[in-house]
Design a protein around this motif. Sequence first.
Motif, PDB file in Angstrom:
ATOM      1  N   UNK A   1      70.367  37.968  71.475  1.00 35.63           N
ATOM      2  CA  UNK A   1      71.061  38.932  72.342  1.00 35.63           C
ATOM      3  C   UNK A   1      71.072  40.351  71.778  1.00 35.63           C
ATOM      4  N   UNK A   2      70.685  40.500  70.517  1.00 37.36           N
ATOM      5  CA  UNK A   2      70.617  41.843  69.930  1.00 37.36           C
ATOM      6  C   UNK A   2      69.215  42.444  69.975  1.00 37.36           C
ATOM      7  N   UNK A   3      68.294  41.744  70.628  1.00 39.68           N
ATOM      8  CA  UNK A   3      66.916  42.250  70.672  1.00 39.68           C
ATOM      9  C   UNK A   3      66.895  43.610  71.376  1.00 39.68           C
ATOM     10  N   UNK A   4      66.185  44.580  70.816  1.00 36.14           N
ATOM     11  CA  UNK A   4      66.145  45.927  71.417  1.00 36.14           C
ATOM     12  C   UNK A   4      65.561  45.963  72.825  1.00 36.14           C
ATOM     13  N   UNK A   5      64.832  44.917  73.208  1.00 36.54           N
ATOM     14  CA  UNK A   5      64.256  44.894  74.557  1.00 36.54           C
ATOM     15  C   UNK A   5      65.359  45.014  75.617  1.00 36.54           C
TER      16      UNK A   5
END
Lengths: 331, 260
Positions: free
Chosen positions: A305-309
């Motif tokens: 959930x912290x992926x920059x996407x």
Amino acid sequence: MPNENNSGILIYAQKNRDGYIHTVFFELLNKAKELAQKLGGVDVNAVIFTSPGQIDGYKEAFSNMGVNKVFYFEDERFKNYSTEYYSKLIVELVKETRPEIMLVGATNEGRDLAPRISGALATGLTADCTGLDINENGQLAATRPTFGGQLMATILCKTYPQMATVRPNVFKVNPVNNYVQTEFIQRAVTLNGINDRVEIIEFKKNVQNVINELDSAEIIVAGGRGLKNEAGFKLLKQFADKIGASVGATRVAVEMGLAPQSAQIGQTGKTVTPRIYIACGISGAIQHTIGMENSAHIIAINNDENAPIFDIADTGIVGDFFEIIPEFLKE
Amino acid sequence: MKIALCIKQVPDTTDIKWTENNTIQREGVESVINPYDIYATELALKIKEQVSGSSITVFTMGPAQAESMLRKVLALGCDNAVLISDRKFAGADTFATGQTISRAIRTVLPDFDLIVCGQFAVDGDTAQTGPSIANFLDIPQVTYVQDIVNAEEKTLTLTKTADDGIETVRVTLPALICVMTQQFEPKRPLINGIISASKKEIKVCTMEDIGLSAEKCGLKGSPTYVSKAFRNQSNHNAQKFKMNVQDSVNLLKEKIEGLK
């Protein structure tokens, strides 16, 4: 330096081996028309290299698209692109006709050709622009992403012609007929004593033209490292087939051997602007997002959930691709 | 075959600093070799293996800290290294860079047969410096090189990616090639390579050494300049949903149908 360069905007019309003009030319043309208005209605001209007789097939298209003058070089040798011949002849043309601006598509061919022209003319060339405008001093303001897209830089040029390249799919083609009475000017092929030191001895056409498929795709599903293996990409392909999408990939996925290089989207691959872009298992490294961030709607599926996407997605789905997609395909 | 290999150090950080002149500040930023220059190095080494009696001279233009990168490349099997370095080179665009590097090659390795570059550097991503060097030396170029098919004393046969397929081309030397392939396994340096590389002298070339005037170097010698730099802002609205599988499937379906 006083501006003696006043013959408008010159665009390189790239013609491929099959005789089609690359769509990036029409995209540049549309933008050039806008710039020409801002410069007080200057001409928008094109230069093209053709086989003998081939020019007739293009005349209608050039007129309908509103090209004022077409300079063409005709020779048997111009079936294939040649760095040496094309750059020499364009340099002569530019010296004689003195355009204010010259635009070239940032294709493999354009990126090979443009720096040879600008180098020989000792003028500036700004690569891969995403924005072109005329500033308050009448100069070409060329904006491009730099440092992997983290920063945008607006670049000005002190010399003429002010040159810029633009990647395919960055600007839109104008579908409206813009008919003008085009002047077709054949240029002498002055290559006496010059032999191309690069000889093409074999050519293998792309069997499956993934490149064009991605260029024109309305929906793209793309996979990254998170798809892990071939099974992941197989699932991605099934997902694509189900919704009528084309398949793209990140550089990491290409390096892992999961997708061909022609499917690579991002800084070192293609720039795409579909209506829907679905990023699956893609973390959202800037090297990738630079090639897809102008898609109309971005959906991201990622279990981190912290992926920059998720910062650049319109719709972010936090979840496991390997759970969501099989369920999606069932229905 | 005398090979000139051109490589570049690029910042390995997301923390980019700009100078007052809106050019990139390179000092004090951690740097790595540009990834495409690793492929270029591998290809140069492959050619060296195939043509006996070949040697590789590595060139880089940059601040003194680029020396560490040159030592790493020497350890892989390159023979000599040249650091093209002068405060006057700062702020060079691809035109001025091409002019400077071509001069350095002319000065240090006038009888070169081949220049090998990476297709582009991941910081600027212009793909222009290679062709710019070739222009100043008036030699042919082959860009988007995938692999080498055959290397001989006076010619090279290569595969390259064109816009519509793969070409096999034969180029007459001297020439410049830009390497695009992503398929080579990067080599690990040999222990004795590292030892001998640490002892090698790295030649430093300043503006005076290569006989260029200040007007032709750096920002002064560049036809282009950065008028402003600004952050790239996303215009997507970043809505994030964390739900069970079925709700996720429903949302996905709804979005795709709605947007189609």
